[in-house]
Design a protein around this motif. Structure first.
Motif, PDB file in Angstrom:
ATOM      1  N   GLY A   6      38.697  32.890  43.524  1.00 57.69           N
ATOM      2  CA  GLY A   6      39.947  33.330  42.562  1.00 57.69           C
ATOM      3  C   GLY A   6      39.351  34.058  41.498  1.00 57.69           C
ATOM      4  O   GLY A   6      38.074  34.845  41.622  1.00 57.69           O
ATOM      5  N   ILE A   7      39.857  33.907  40.397  1.00 55.75           N
ATOM      6  CA  ILE A   7      39.603  34.569  39.084  1.00 55.75           C
ATOM      7  C   ILE A   7      38.101  34.300  38.714  1.00 55.75           C
ATOM      8  O   ILE A   7      37.482  35.079  38.179  1.00 55.75           O
ATOM      9  CB  ILE A   7      40.443  34.256  37.982  1.00 55.75           C
ATOM     10  N   TRP A   8      37.574  33.247  38.641  1.00 62.11           N
ATOM     11  CA  TRP A   8      36.283  32.656  38.549  1.00 62.11           C
ATOM     12  C   TRP A   8      35.158  33.447  39.331  1.00 62.11           C
ATOM     13  O   TRP A   8      34.160  33.820  38.951  1.00 62.11           O
ATOM     14  CB  TRP A   8      36.085  31.415  38.585  1.00 62.11           C
ATOM     15  N   PHE A   9      35.386  33.720  40.556  1.00 69.00           N
ATOM     16  CA  PHE A   9      34.640  34.210  41.438  1.00 69.00           C
ATOM     17  C   PHE A   9      34.625  35.610  40.969  1.00 69.00           C
ATOM     18  O   PHE A   9      33.502  36.455  41.026  1.00 69.00           O
ATOM     19  CB  PHE A   9      35.102  34.335  42.826  1.00 69.00           C
ATOM     20  N   GLY A  10      35.748  36.281  40.756  1.00 66.91           N
ATOM     21  CA  GLY A  10      35.646  37.654  40.286  1.00 66.91           C
ATOM     22  C   GLY A  10      35.031  37.832  38.929  1.00 66.91           C
ATOM     23  O   GLY A  10      34.063  38.751  38.764  1.00 66.91           O
TER      24      GLY A  10
END
Length: 101
Positions: free
Chosen positions: A33-37
């Motif tokens: 999700g956003i944390w991966f990005g």
């Protein structure tokens, strides 16, 4: 003519099957999700900045120790940024290959 239509249908069916497999895989990988990005963004930043800063420090040390005709600081900074960009490209390519598997 019928044989060509049959081949087109099979090709279309294979494409639809591939797309549905990719969608199913994407739905199963909810952890990206956003944390991966943001993590990838940080990885790219550190991959470029660390080699650049290390070679910059080496260039400053060479320039202060000896009095060279050319600026080692500038040459090693450019080399560090180039190495960092190559390093970031490698990690992004590796991650996109893992994502496409």
């Amino acid at each position: 003519m019928t044989h060509e239509i049959k081949q087109e249908r099979e090709s279309f069916s294979a494409k639809v099957g591939d797309k549905s497999e990719r969608r199913a895989k994407a739905r199963m990988e909810k952890k990206r999700g956003i944390w991966f990005g943001l993590g990838m963004f940080g990885l790219v930043g550190w991959s470029v900045s660390i080699p650049a800063l290390l070679l910059l420090a080496l260039g400053i040390w060479i320039d202060s120790t000896w009095n060279p005709q050319y600026s080692w600081t500038l040459m090693l900074l450019v080399l560090g940024v180039a190495l960092g960009c190559w390093n970031a490209w490698y990690w992004i390519k590796k991650e996109s290959e893992e994502k496409n598997e």
